[in-house]
Design a protein around this motif. Structure first.
Motif, PDB file in Angstrom:
ATOM      1  N   ALA A 474       0.833  -1.210   0.000  1.00  0.00           N
ATOM      2  CA  ALA A 474       0.000   0.000   0.000  1.00  0.00           C
ATOM      3  C   ALA A 474       0.868   1.262   0.000  1.00  0.00           C
ATOM      4  O   ALA A 474       1.797   1.396   0.795  1.00  0.00           O
ATOM      5  N   MET A 475       0.537   2.177  -0.902  1.00  0.00           N
ATOM      6  CA  MET A 475       1.234   3.459  -0.984  1.00  0.00           C
ATOM      7  C   MET A 475       0.635   4.417   0.028  1.00  0.00           C
ATOM      8  O   MET A 475      -0.437   4.168   0.593  1.00  0.00           O
ATOM      9  N   GLU A 476       1.301   5.524   0.271  1.00  0.00           N
ATOM     10  CA  GLU A 476       0.782   6.522   1.204  1.00  0.00           C
ATOM     11  C   GLU A 476      -0.518   7.100   0.657  1.00  0.00           C
ATOM     12  O   GLU A 476      -0.684   7.269  -0.557  1.00  0.00           O
ATOM     13  N   LEU A 477      -1.413   7.423   1.577  1.00  0.00           N
ATOM     14  CA  LEU A 477      -2.721   7.934   1.160  1.00  0.00           C
ATOM     15  C   LEU A 477      -2.607   9.231   0.371  1.00  0.00           C
ATOM     16  O   LEU A 477      -3.431   9.517  -0.506  1.00  0.00           O
ATOM     17  N   LYS A 478      -1.593  10.022   0.656  1.00  0.00           N
ATOM     18  CA  LYS A 478      -1.454  11.302  -0.046  1.00  0.00           C
ATOM     19  C   LYS A 478      -1.202  11.109  -1.545  1.00  0.00           C
ATOM     20  O   LYS A 478      -1.400  12.041  -2.332  1.00  0.00           O
ATOM     21  N   THR A 479      -0.802   9.885  -1.964  1.00  0.00           N
ATOM     22  CA  THR A 479      -0.618   9.635  -3.393  1.00  0.00           C
ATOM     23  C   THR A 479      -1.955   9.586  -4.139  1.00  0.00           C
ATOM     24  O   THR A 479      -1.973   9.587  -5.375  1.00  0.00           O
ATOM     25  N   LEU A 480      -3.056   9.520  -3.395  1.00  0.00           N
ATOM     26  CA  LEU A 480      -4.382   9.551  -4.021  1.00  0.00           C
ATOM     27  C   LEU A 480      -4.777  10.968  -4.429  1.00  0.00           C
ATOM     28  O   LEU A 480      -5.633  11.153  -5.304  1.00  0.00           O
ATOM     29  N   THR A 481      -4.157  11.970  -3.822  1.00  0.00           N
ATOM     30  CA  THR A 481      -4.542  13.364  -4.067  1.00  0.00           C
ATOM     31  C   THR A 481      -4.435  13.757  -5.540  1.00  0.00           C
ATOM     32  O   THR A 481      -5.377  14.353  -6.084  1.00  0.00           O
ATOM     33  N   PRO A 482      -3.339  13.444  -6.238  1.00  0.00           N
ATOM     34  CA  PRO A 482      -3.283  13.792  -7.665  1.00  0.00           C
ATOM     35  C   PRO A 482      -4.384  13.118  -8.494  1.00  0.00           C
ATOM     36  O   PRO A 482      -4.884  13.714  -9.455  1.00  0.00           O
ATOM     37  N   LEU A 483      -4.755  11.904  -8.121  1.00  0.00           N
ATOM     38  CA  LEU A 483      -5.833  11.212  -8.831  1.00  0.00           C
ATOM     39  C   LEU A 483      -7.154  11.935  -8.626  1.00  0.00           C
ATOM     40  O   LEU A 483      -7.948  12.093  -9.564  1.00  0.00           O
ATOM     41  N   ILE A 484      -7.397  12.355  -7.389  1.00  0.00           N
ATOM     42  CA  ILE A 484      -8.635  13.075  -7.064  1.00  0.00           C
ATOM     43  C   ILE A 484      -8.700  14.380  -7.842  1.00  0.00           C
ATOM     44  O   ILE A 484      -9.729  14.725  -8.448  1.00  0.00           O
TER      45      ILE A 484
END
Length: 496
Positions: A474-484
């Motif tokens: 699992a990657m850090e949750l903050k890596t979801l921010t660019p996707l969002i």
């Protein structure tokens, strides 16, 4: 609860301990060893099934081919019964939230499904090609096979009294719907409250005034942006003057709610369910006939926006699965089943936080319009939901596996099929095919294998999956921010 699903179809079946004037309870044992024969025959000319209520058969025959009915008649019958039951429930929908589901609610649902089939069949014409009998063992769907010709399906099916050929019994056994968990020989005992336990509207208002925050919501909150409106109220973003935080608020007009006691029960449920991976209830406010329910605002929108617009890496999928599993594990520890795990009900924060919702304060408003308006979508359902076999907490694990496929493919299996056909395919085929299976890592493949076991006993629990090696990537949750941000830009959405 709507999103793309019929959010709220089963809400009325939620059972919460109600306020009683009389503490007496009645122990009611549900019927055991009850057999209902539903003789379903194949039409001589069309090869299609007959024996269920005529309108149901028309729906069945329009969406499931004769070959499919012939190959998996039991799946076809169970699918149409479940589909039509859900549609009947949708017609009567009037509750404000979709509460979490308990085993007791599932038992009630099973019994209501039986009653619906009985009721519909009782109103069939005496001339219809139906034969229903009762005895005293298990539920049986008996499919009688008659000689078939290879002809085009005839629209609409005609029922007559023409003498049939000798019958070949292809009996398919429906599981006893009263058995949900526990040993097969056990039947759960329902604790039924006396009728006088129902609160009057004035008693509901009195209790709401007691549990609600005394602040005037019209003074405390600054309304910023409307997200939408539904049958049960208006949803909007507001700024809380107490701390300048943004919250999601649902304004419910109580004069339009026929079952106000459900609202009271569900507010109490919301207050008891607080977890870092759930969209949490913050407070409730009563102003005359308007109830304002404040919930956390997830400013990144739903996971649906991301999966439909952006390709996710395995490490990002693992992160979302881990956070969702933590919510599921918490709910299961409370003895409840979510029963609607899917990307619409997973909301994201701009910081990458992942939270599960079930109450429709935002997810059913801000999702894709096509997915919102579809009623009764079953695409995430476990096979046992349709067949009513070993129905329990592990339905959430299956749905998580389907949501993982969403994150791979952008949509769940059978999304392009009608809801009834999807139900049939789930019941008939079990585990769906995953197109890019060979591209997945061995750990991801094993994770999906453990989620999508048709045999419930072989399917993993939430806690077992939380220890699965796949989540270690699992990657850090903050890596979801660019996707969002990318999804919001494409969809022209924001929460400012």
């Amino acid at each position: 609860m709507s999103g793309r699903s019929n959010r709220g179809v089963f809400g009325k079946l939620f059972s919460k301990k109600q306020h009683n004037k009389d503490d007496r309870v009645t122990e009611i044992g549900m019927p055991t060893n009850v057999k209902r024969h539903i003789h379903v025959s194949k039409n001589l000319e069309t090869g299609m099934l007959e024996g269920l209520p005529a309108p149901w058969l028309r729906v069945l025959n329009a969406q499931i081919t004769p070959a499919e009915q012939n190959e998996n008649p039991d799946a076809a019958i169970k699918a149409v019964i479940f589909h039509m039951y859900r549609m009947e429930r949708e017609k009567a929908l009037d509750e404000p939230f979709k509460p979490f589901v308990t085993p007791e609610a599932i038992t009630k649902e099973d019994l209501e499904m039986k009653k619906l089939v009985d009721h519909k069949n009782a109103h069939q014409s005496q001339d219809s090609d139906l034969s229903i009998g009762q005895s005293s063992e298990d539920d049986v769907v008996q499919i009688d096979s008659f000689p078939q010709r290879q002809t085009m399906p005839a629209a609409p099916i005609k029922h007559n009294l023409k003498k049939k050929e000798p019958q070949l019994d292809l009996s398919a056994v429906l599981e006893d719907l009263t058995l949900i968990g526990g040993e097969p020989e056990e039947s759960p005992i329902m604790r039924k409250k006396e009728i006088n336990s129902t609160l009057t509207d004035e008693e509901v208002y009195e209790e709401l005034r007691r549990i609600c925050n005394k602040d005037d919501p019209y003074v405390r909150f600054e309304r910023v942006k409307d997200l939408g409106a539904g049958a049960s109220g208006v949803v909007f973003i507001a700024i809380d003057s107490k701390d300048n935080s943004k919250v999601a608020i649902k304004d419910i007009d109580l004069t339009k709610q026929s079952k106000k006691e459900l609202i009271l029960n569900e507010i109490n449920v919301l207050k008891d369910f607080n977890h870092k991976n759930l969209v949490n209830f913050l407070d409730a406010f009563l102003s005359f006939d308007h109830l304002w329910v404040a919930m956390e605002l997830l400013d990144g929108g739903s996971l649906t926006d991301v999966v439909t617009e952006v390709i996710m890496k395995e490490g990002q999928i693992a992160a979302v699965c881990r956070e969702t599993l933590q919510a599921i594990s918490f709910l299961h520890s409370k003895g409840t089943i979510h029963r609607d795990i899917k990307s619409d009900n997973v909301l994201l924060g701009m910081d990458g936080s992942v939270k599960v919702t079930d109450f429709g304060f935002c997810a059913n408003i801000v999702g894709d319009e096509k997915r919102q308006t579809m009623v009764g979508t079953p695409y995430w359902m476990a096979p046992e939901v349709v067949t009513r076999k070993q129905y329990g907490k592990k339905v959430d694990i299956w749905s998580l596996g389907i949501m993982a496929i969403e994150m791979i493919e952008g949509e769940p299996p059978y999304m392009k099929e009608t809801p009834l056909r999807a139900l049939y395919l789930i019941a008939a085929l079990g585990r769906p095919k995953i197109p890019r299976w060979e591209n997945l890592s061995p750990n991801f493949q094993d994770f999906l294998d453990k989620c999508l076991q048709v045999d419930v006993d072989l399917r993993a629990t939430a806690d077992e999956l939380l220890a699965h090696p796949f989540l270690e990537c699992a990657m850090e949750l903050k890596t979801l921010t660019p996707l969002i941000k990318a999804a919001q830009k494409i969809l022209h959405k924001n929460y400012d």
